[in-house]
Each structure stands twice: as C-alpha cells, then as structure tokens.
Design a protein around this motif. Structure first.
Motif, PDB file in Angstrom:
ATOM      1  N   VAL A 180      -0.415 -12.516  19.915  1.00  0.00           N
ATOM      2  CA  VAL A 180      -0.232 -11.204  19.281  1.00  0.00           C
ATOM      3  C   VAL A 180       1.059 -11.234  18.461  1.00  0.00           C
ATOM      4  O   VAL A 180       2.043 -11.874  18.862  1.00  0.00           O
ATOM      5  CB  VAL A 180      -0.159 -10.084  20.348  1.00  0.00           C
ATOM      6  CG1 VAL A 180      -0.119  -8.711  19.674  1.00  0.00           C
ATOM      7  CG2 VAL A 180      -1.332 -10.170  21.320  1.00  0.00           C
ATOM      8  N   ARG A 181       1.052 -10.544  17.298  1.00  0.00           N
ATOM      9  CA  ARG A 181       2.267 -10.349  16.520  1.00  0.00           C
ATOM     10  C   ARG A 181       2.332  -8.906  16.040  1.00  0.00           C
ATOM     11  O   ARG A 181       1.331  -8.178  16.087  1.00  0.00           O
ATOM     12  CB  ARG A 181       2.338 -11.321  15.355  1.00  0.00           C
ATOM     13  CG  ARG A 181       1.291 -11.141  14.282  1.00  0.00           C
ATOM     14  CD  ARG A 181       1.512 -12.147  13.155  1.00  0.00           C
ATOM     15  NE  ARG A 181       0.540 -11.999  12.072  1.00  0.00           N
ATOM     16  CZ  ARG A 181       0.579 -12.704  10.946  1.00  0.00           C
ATOM     17  NH1 ARG A 181       1.544 -13.604  10.763  1.00  0.00           N
ATOM     18  NH2 ARG A 181      -0.333 -12.520  10.006  1.00  0.00           N
ATOM     19  N   ALA A 182       3.511  -8.484  15.544  1.00  0.00           N
ATOM     20  CA  ALA A 182       3.757  -7.074  15.249  1.00  0.00           C
ATOM     21  C   ALA A 182       4.370  -6.907  13.860  1.00  0.00           C
ATOM     22  O   ALA A 182       4.989  -7.829  13.309  1.00  0.00           O
ATOM     23  CB  ALA A 182       4.683  -6.471  16.297  1.00  0.00           C
ATOM     24  N   GLN A 183       4.193  -5.681  13.307  1.00  0.00           N
ATOM     25  CA  GLN A 183       4.795  -5.285  12.034  1.00  0.00           C
ATOM     26  C   GLN A 183       5.058  -3.785  12.086  1.00  0.00           C
ATOM     27  O   GLN A 183       4.429  -3.038  12.851  1.00  0.00           O
ATOM     28  CB  GLN A 183       3.868  -5.629  10.866  1.00  0.00           C
ATOM     29  CG  GLN A 183       4.502  -5.432   9.492  1.00  0.00           C
ATOM     30  CD  GLN A 183       3.515  -5.675   8.372  1.00  0.00           C
ATOM     31  OE1 GLN A 183       2.309  -5.453   8.529  1.00  0.00           O
ATOM     32  NE2 GLN A 183       3.998  -6.129   7.219  1.00  0.00           N
ATOM     33  N   GLU A 184       5.990  -3.327  11.265  1.00  0.00           N
ATOM     34  CA  GLU A 184       6.281  -1.894  11.179  1.00  0.00           C
ATOM     35  C   GLU A 184       5.006  -1.117  10.830  1.00  0.00           C
ATOM     36  O   GLU A 184       4.167  -1.605  10.059  1.00  0.00           O
ATOM     37  CB  GLU A 184       7.369  -1.671  10.132  1.00  0.00           C
ATOM     38  CG  GLU A 184       8.055  -0.329  10.231  1.00  0.00           C
ATOM     39  CD  GLU A 184       7.387   0.726   9.359  1.00  0.00           C
ATOM     40  OE1 GLU A 184       7.610   1.910   9.602  1.00  0.00           O
ATOM     41  OE2 GLU A 184       6.656   0.335   8.433  1.00  0.00           O
ATOM     42  N   GLU A 185       4.829   0.058  11.426  1.00  0.00           N
ATOM     43  CA  GLU A 185       3.545   0.759  11.361  1.00  0.00           C
ATOM     44  C   GLU A 185       3.071   1.051   9.943  1.00  0.00           C
ATOM     45  O   GLU A 185       1.851   1.098   9.694  1.00  0.00           O
ATOM     46  CB  GLU A 185       3.631   2.069  12.151  1.00  0.00           C
ATOM     47  CG  GLU A 185       4.665   3.045  11.620  1.00  0.00           C
ATOM     48  CD  GLU A 185       4.651   4.363  12.356  1.00  0.00           C
ATOM     49  OE1 GLU A 185       3.542   4.796  12.763  1.00  0.00           O
ATOM     50  OE2 GLU A 185       5.727   4.973  12.542  1.00  0.00           O
ATOM     51  N   PHE A 186       3.959   1.244   8.978  1.00  0.00           N
ATOM     52  CA  PHE A 186       3.560   1.535   7.603  1.00  0.00           C
ATOM     53  C   PHE A 186       3.542   0.291   6.726  1.00  0.00           C
ATOM     54  O   PHE A 186       3.406   0.395   5.498  1.00  0.00           O
ATOM     55  CB  PHE A 186       4.479   2.584   6.989  1.00  0.00           C
ATOM     56  CG  PHE A 186       4.426   3.918   7.705  1.00  0.00           C
ATOM     57  CD1 PHE A 186       3.288   4.704   7.647  1.00  0.00           C
ATOM     58  CD2 PHE A 186       5.499   4.351   8.460  1.00  0.00           C
ATOM     59  CE1 PHE A 186       3.237   5.923   8.318  1.00  0.00           C
ATOM     60  CE2 PHE A 186       5.457   5.567   9.127  1.00  0.00           C
ATOM     61  CZ  PHE A 186       4.316   6.352   9.071  1.00  0.00           C
TER      62      PHE A 186
END
Length: 377
Positions: free
Chosen positions: A213-219
């Motif tokens: 899993v990886r993540a990014q700012e919601e917008f």
C-alpha cells in the motif's frame, strides 16, 4: 546562484603534503578532488512538517566538506534563508532541514540553491523552484495486514493505518493498493481508496498473495509515498476440502464399513520392506476417510429411495386390484334364475282334485288346490 568558496590554503601546506607523500610510497599524490555537483530534491512529509532537501553522493566526501542550502521566495528582493546540511554516512547523502513559518502560503513558488566545497574547490547545483504543496510526500502506510474472510475462498481483506507523521484529524490521505499471487510477477492495482481497508474479491483459491500500500494527499497534491512493507495472506479454505485431499487413499478406494485388503508392490516400501518380506506380497488395509456430511447425504438418499419404492408398490397394487375387479363377471351373469311364486306343494298325484263329499251350501264352489290352476296343466 550562490556559492561558498573554500578557505585559502596555508603557505607551508604544499611542502607538508609533499613530505607526507614521499614518506608513504604507493599512495597517490596530489590534491583532493572537488566535490560532486549536488542534484537536490525536496519533500515534505505532511502539511505541518519542515521541508527536507537531500542529494545522494556516489563516493564518500573528503573530510572537511561543507554543504549549504538557501531558500527564498521567487521574484522577491528579500534575503534568502541559509541552512547548513548534514552528511549521513549510512545513507550516503546530504540532508538539509528548512523551517516553514506558520501560515506560509503553500502555493507561492520558492527558489532552492545549494553549494558544496572542500579543500580542492567547490561546486553549486542548479536552482530548484518548488511550492510547499507540490513537494508533499507522505511516509508509507503502517501495519499492513492481510487476512482471510470466512467462507470466502476468493477474497482477502487488507488493513493498514496512517503513518505517524500524518495527522488525519486535519488532512486525509488517499491510498493505492497493489497485489499479486506469488507465482505471478504482475501486480493488480486498486486506486482511489479513501478508507484504511480493502476487500480483494478476485484472489486465487488456496494461493498466497503479496500486498503493498502507498499514500498521497487526498486532493492529489504532491507525490505518492514509497510502497509499504510487503504483507502476505492466503484466502480461506474449506476444512472439509483439506480433509478429503489429505485423507489416505480417499480417492482410490470405495467407502465401506469393512476394511479392504490392498496389494501393494514391494518397491513402494523401499529395499528394507523387500528384504524383510523376502519378495513376498505385502498387504495393507486401508480404510477411507469420509466426512460426516457424506454419511448424511448417503442416508438421506437411501431413505428417499425406500420411500419412493414403497409408494410405487402400493400404487401398483391398487391399480392391479382395480383391474382385476373390472375383468371378472358378477355371479349369475348371463343366466335366468327362476324364482318360485310360492313354496312347492305336494305332488298332484297325492292331492285330490275334489274335497270329500259333504253338505254344501247352495251356489258355493270350494277349490282346495290352487296350484293346479297355476301349474299350466
């Protein structure tokens, strides 16, 4: 472009270097090489964190190498902020930390400049133009786990948590999940996941899967984080299927209450069995293992078959009796039965035609034998 020149060399230093080089044969002589040109990249782990700028090095810098970084607003005449950079030997890179004042505008462009010098000279990197929102790069998600869902042989549930550097009370993250079965090399990716869990519905039965899993700012501001650590999991498997697959001789021999004598070749038991038996045939008894559901289904089928057989026999018997009654004639059919009008009397020879003589009343006829008139004689 900013640059920091190195300090001037003392007048006696060249003579000292010459003496050291002559006393240590085999060591290359000459001054140290100039530092590598920095290629800086900056990122910010969350909206409330400082900016980190870093650049890697191919070789370890010489002692006394210094690195500095300047940050200023673009098209502004005010002075730049100067920061010293620190070298990390394990990561083999320079890292600079830039303080962000509270309430700073995330959309205003900033100019970042770097310079590195040592005793042999200095080198400056190209200026980088950044914004605080464009350099957002969260840390990878934590606590990634994969678990099987009961009675779902093609599903897996993936759970994870926010990185400790990101506060979800004010800003959210969106996630991307990728997974693959271990024999395969290509990942399947799922985007735009706003929760901290995901159900995989196309997993392969009985196969272990690799998940990240990886993540990014919601917008979508900034860039994706690095992939999380690998997590593995296998979908749920029916225990009955495992029992039937692992049971001895379950697919070779029929199910029965008794034991079957099975003749096996001696080579299956190795040389020791062949020598101990002296070439004789080895007999083994195998009892097949079946689950209770098999006996329930077999018993129900047997009872249903008996009930159907009894019903068919009763129906056939009723049909046979009805046909028999229709085929037989009633008693006396086709014959004329004579029914006497009165009980039979004595023979005519024994009955006199006239009564004995005696005094008779005038104009009176006495007939004593009425059968005479009805007999037709």
């Amino acid at each position: 472009m900013f640059c920091c020149p190195g300090p001037p060399l003392p007048a006696a230093l060249p003579l000292l270097l010459l003496l050291v080089a002559s006393s240590a044969p085999g060591r290359p002589c000459g001054p140290a090489e100039p530092p590598e040109t920095p290629r800086v990249s900056c990122y910010r782990r969350s909206h409330n964190k400082d900016v980190l700028c870093e650049w890697p090095l191919r070789v370890k810098p010489s002692p006394g190498t210094r690195a500095m970084l300047w940050v200023k607003q673009r098209f502004a005449a005010e002075n730049a902020t100067e920061q010293w950079c620190r070298y990390f030997s394990k990561a083999r890179k320079f890292v600079c930390r830039v303080k962000v004042p509270p309430g700073a505008d995330d959309t205003k462009p900033l100019v970042v400049s770097t310079c590195v010098n040592n005793g042999a000279g200095g080198s400056a990197g190209e200026d980088r133009i950044i914004t605080l929102s464009s350099i957002l790069k969260p840390d990878p998600p934590l606590n990634v786990t994969v678990e099987a869902l009961e009675k779902a042989p093609q599903q897996l549930r993936v759970n994870w948590s926010y990185p400790s550097s990101w506060d979800p009370r004010f800003y959210w993250l969106r996630f991307q999940v990728r997974y693959r079965p271990e024999p395969a090399q290509t990942f399947t990716e799922v985007d735009q996941v706003m929760t901290t869990w995901l159900d995989i519905r196309d997993a392969l039965r009985g196969t272990r899967h690799v998940v990240q899993v990886r993540a990014q700012e919601e917008f979508g501001h900034g860039v994706w984080s690095e992939w999380s650590r690998v997590a593995v999991g296998t979908p749920w498997t029916d225990p009955g299927d495992l029992t039937s697959e692992m049971g001895p001789f379950s697919s070779q021999f029929p199910v029965d209450d008794g034991a079957y004598g099975v003749t096996l070749p001696p080579e299956l038991f190795g040389d020791r069995a062949a020598e101990g038996a002296g070439g004789a045939v080895v007999k083994a008894s195998a009892r097949s293992v079946a689950s209770p559901y098999t006996f329930l289904v077999a018993g129900g089928s047997l009872l249903l078959g008996i009930a159907l057989f009894v019903g068919i026999m009763v129906r056939y018997r009723q049909t046979w009796q009805t046909g028999r009654q229709r085929g037989a004639k009633p008693e006396g059919e086709g014959q004329h039965v004579l029914v006497p009008l009165s009980p039979p009397g004595p023979p005519l020879s024994e009955t006199p035609l006239l009564s004995p003589s005696g005094p008779l009343a005038p104009r009176t006829l006495h007939v004593t034998n009425l059968d005479y008139f009805f007999s037709g004689q």
